[in-house]
Design a protein around this motif. Structure first.
Motif, PDB file in Angstrom:
ATOM      1  N   CYS A  21      52.115  50.773  43.578  1.00  0.00           N
ATOM      2  CA  CYS A  21      50.738  51.232  43.356  1.00  0.00           C
ATOM      3  C   CYS A  21      49.807  50.105  42.966  1.00  0.00           C
ATOM      4  O   CYS A  21      48.769  50.341  42.360  1.00  0.00           O
ATOM      5  N   ASN A  22      50.175  48.879  43.286  1.00  0.00           N
ATOM      6  CA  ASN A  22      49.415  47.726  42.809  1.00  0.00           C
ATOM      7  C   ASN A  22      47.946  47.765  43.209  1.00  0.00           C
ATOM      8  O   ASN A  22      47.123  47.111  42.600  1.00  0.00           O
ATOM      9  N   VAL A  23      47.629  48.552  44.214  1.00  0.00           N
ATOM     10  CA  VAL A  23      46.241  48.659  44.627  1.00  0.00           C
ATOM     11  C   VAL A  23      45.388  49.176  43.465  1.00  0.00           C
ATOM     12  O   VAL A  23      44.253  48.738  43.264  1.00  0.00           O
ATOM     13  N   LEU A  24      45.957  50.057  42.646  1.00  0.00           N
ATOM     14  CA  LEU A  24      45.191  50.647  41.545  1.00  0.00           C
ATOM     15  C   LEU A  24      44.784  49.600  40.512  1.00  0.00           C
ATOM     16  O   LEU A  24      43.660  49.614  40.009  1.00  0.00           O
ATOM     17  N   SER A  25      45.705  48.702  40.196  1.00  0.00           N
ATOM     18  CA  SER A  25      45.355  47.688  39.207  1.00  0.00           C
ATOM     19  C   SER A  25      44.231  46.806  39.744  1.00  0.00           C
ATOM     20  O   SER A  25      43.317  46.432  39.010  1.00  0.00           O
ATOM     21  N   GLY A  26      44.282  46.509  41.040  1.00  0.00           N
ATOM     22  CA  GLY A  26      43.211  45.726  41.649  1.00  0.00           C
ATOM     23  C   GLY A  26      41.870  46.444  41.584  1.00  0.00           C
ATOM     24  O   GLY A  26      40.837  45.827  41.318  1.00  0.00           O
ATOM     25  N   VAL A  27      41.895  47.754  41.808  1.00  0.00           N
ATOM     26  CA  VAL A  27      40.646  48.526  41.778  1.00  0.00           C
ATOM     27  C   VAL A  27      39.995  48.424  40.402  1.00  0.00           C
ATOM     28  O   VAL A  27      38.796  48.142  40.283  1.00  0.00           O
ATOM     29  N   ILE A  28      40.794  48.619  39.355  1.00  0.00           N
ATOM     30  CA  ILE A  28      40.239  48.574  38.000  1.00  0.00           C
ATOM     31  C   ILE A  28      39.697  47.174  37.692  1.00  0.00           C
ATOM     32  O   ILE A  28      38.595  47.017  37.187  1.00  0.00           O
ATOM     33  N   ARG A  29      40.471  46.165  38.051  1.00  0.00           N
ATOM     34  CA  ARG A  29      40.038  44.788  37.793  1.00  0.00           C
ATOM     35  C   ARG A  29      38.729  44.480  38.533  1.00  0.00           C
ATOM     36  O   ARG A  29      37.781  43.948  37.948  1.00  0.00           O
ATOM     37  N   GLY A  30      38.674  44.858  39.804  1.00  0.00           N
ATOM     38  CA  GLY A  30      37.476  44.592  40.603  1.00  0.00           C
ATOM     39  C   GLY A  30      36.260  45.327  40.071  1.00  0.00           C
ATOM     40  O   GLY A  30      35.174  44.767  39.946  1.00  0.00           O
ATOM     41  N   ALA A  31      36.449  46.600  39.757  1.00  0.00           N
ATOM     42  CA  ALA A  31      35.325  47.415  39.309  1.00  0.00           C
ATOM     43  C   ALA A  31      34.779  46.889  37.979  1.00  0.00           C
ATOM     44  O   ALA A  31      33.570  46.763  37.798  1.00  0.00           O
ATOM     45  N   LEU A  32      35.666  46.546  37.052  1.00  0.00           N
ATOM     46  CA  LEU A  32      35.210  46.066  35.746  1.00  0.00           C
ATOM     47  C   LEU A  32      34.549  44.697  35.854  1.00  0.00           C
ATOM     48  O   LEU A  32      33.623  44.384  35.115  1.00  0.00           O
ATOM     49  N   GLU A  33      35.015  43.900  36.809  1.00  0.00           N
ATOM     50  CA  GLU A  33      34.394  42.598  36.964  1.00  0.00           C
ATOM     51  C   GLU A  33      32.927  42.730  37.359  1.00  0.00           C
ATOM     52  O   GLU A  33      32.090  41.935  36.963  1.00  0.00           O
ATOM     53  N   MET A  34      32.632  43.765  38.120  1.00  0.00           N
ATOM     54  CA  MET A  34      31.252  43.984  38.553  1.00  0.00           C
ATOM     55  C   MET A  34      30.355  44.444  37.411  1.00  0.00           C
ATOM     56  O   MET A  34      29.149  44.435  37.525  1.00  0.00           O
ATOM     57  N   VAL A  35      30.970  44.942  36.328  1.00  0.00           N
ATOM     58  CA  VAL A  35      30.147  45.284  35.171  1.00  0.00           C
ATOM     59  C   VAL A  35      30.444  44.300  34.030  1.00  0.00           C
ATOM     60  O   VAL A  35      30.513  44.666  32.866  1.00  0.00           O
TER      61      VAL A  35
END
Lengths: 186, 195
Positions: free
Chosen positions: A133-147
């Protein structure tokens, strides 16, 4: 008009377009399978899945902010709750819980009881190092980086690897101060 | 060593009850994921044909699993053995489960006996996709074509399946037609069964 308060994840989820979770699950499975065939190395696959998640995260945050009506979170604790209660619900239709805070409130665990990515999945012996499910960790990291939050997201429990739940550790590394992009005006 | 360290607790997927398939995720979650699938595959190819083949490949994997799943859940462990039966299974059952609706139309090709077409005005996977001019006739529906091929192949109806844009008059967006061309053996068997 007064700003609209944050809506509950359930309300948003029921008002947006949805698709059958099985199509989603099987498509994700097809992606992982393709990566395994192409890259032939589970570590590389983990990296690529994380990268895909990151790409999704940096786009997904816009939709999250637009549809949820969530405004600035006061601290990282609120951010984590938002991800678990609103974010996961809004996109994947499942809720998650937050726990295991460290003393200074910069590191916590997000626990998923239900995970639509893993229906029908069993890791064969050759893929034991895979974070499916590593895609999920990437999603959280990417989204938070944008904020403006640099985070490190790692799996601490993975039911496909024999644990009793899916648990992501989210660690806040740095809060980047927002700067007015002066350069644009030059 | 046995009994030392963390025990591997496989909860066997086959022991779990089969889900009813009522769970949903947001359309954008799927669209984001699909977009990553397409983008990743773009980095792996040098031409459009190759890209379509790879998307078809990914779809095939979905199709073969969907057949197994639906035959078990919706059809009481039976699968269609006749041409029209399997076509309507794809057009109705498969479409309804995967895309939430029956496909817009299922037609027989007028020029060739072995061709059938499933058309959809706005195919789910093409909903947020616009094709750059330099990519010509590329159609992300290749993924759905792959699903259809996966279902048909594994049900014993080998076929060549392709996705095409077909312009509709008065509409800005073309519809997508999934063209199914069955292998000779399928038609021969069908003729024999019809006697």
């Amino acid at each position: 008009m007064a700003p609209v308060g944050p809506r509950s994840g359930d309300a948003i989820f029921s008002s947006i377009d949805r698709v059958n979770a099985e199509l989603f699950t099987l498509t994700y499975g097809a992606i992982v399978r393709q990566l395994l065939t192409d890259l032939e190395d589970v570590d590389e696959v983990n990296k690529q899945l994380d990268q895909m998640g990151y790409n999704i995260g940096i786009r997904l945050i816009d939709e999250f902010l637009a549809k949820s009506g969530v405004s600035r979170c006061v601290d990282f604790k609120e951010t984590a709750e938002m991800i678990a209660k609103v974010g996961f619900k809004m996109f994947l239709g499942v809720t998650a819980s937050v726990s295991s805070w460290d003393a200074d409130g910069t590191c916590c665990s997000i626990i998923l009881e239900d995970n639509p990515l893993v229906d029908f999945v069993e890791l064969p012996d050759t893929c034991q190092g895979l974070y499916y499910c590593n895609v999920l960790s990437g999603v959280i990291r990417g989204a938070l980086e944008m904020v403006s939050m640099k985070t490190e997201v790692t799996w601490t429990r993975d039911a496909l690897r024999g644990d009793d739940a899916y648990e992501l550790q989210v660690k806040l590394l740095k809060q980047v101060a927002e700067e007015y992009p002066y350069k644009d005006d030059e | 060593m046995i009994g030392v360290g963390k025990m591997k607790q496989y909860s066997n997927v086959l022991d779990k009850p089969l889900s009813k398939g009522k769970q949903e995720v947001s359309l954008s979650a799927f669209a984001f994921l699909f977009s990553e699938l397409v983008q990743y595959n773009q980095t792996q190819v040098d031409n459009i044909a190759e890209l379509e083949r790879r998307l078809e490949d990914a779809g095939y994997a979905v199709g073969s699993r969907v057949l197994e799943l639906l035959c078990n859940r919706e059809k009481g462990n039976r699968r269609e053995t006749r041409l029209l039966g399997i076509l309507s299974f794809v057009h109705s059952t498969v479409w309804k489960v995967l895309f939430g609706k029956v496909a817009d139309s299922l037609e027989k090709g007028t020029e060739h006996e072995d061709e059938y077409m499933i058309s959809e005005k706005e195919l789910l996977v093409n909903r947020f996709i616009s094709i750059p001019k330099d990519m010509g006739t590329f159609n992300c529906g290749a993924f759905v074509a792959g699903i259809v091929k996966g279902v048909l192949d594994n049900a014993g109806f080998p076929a060549v399946v392709t996705a095409h844009f077909v312009p509709i008059e008065g509409q800005q967006r073309p519809r997508t037609t999934i063209l199914i061309k069955f292998a000779d053996e399928v038609l021969k068997r069908e003729a024999r069964l019809s006697q």
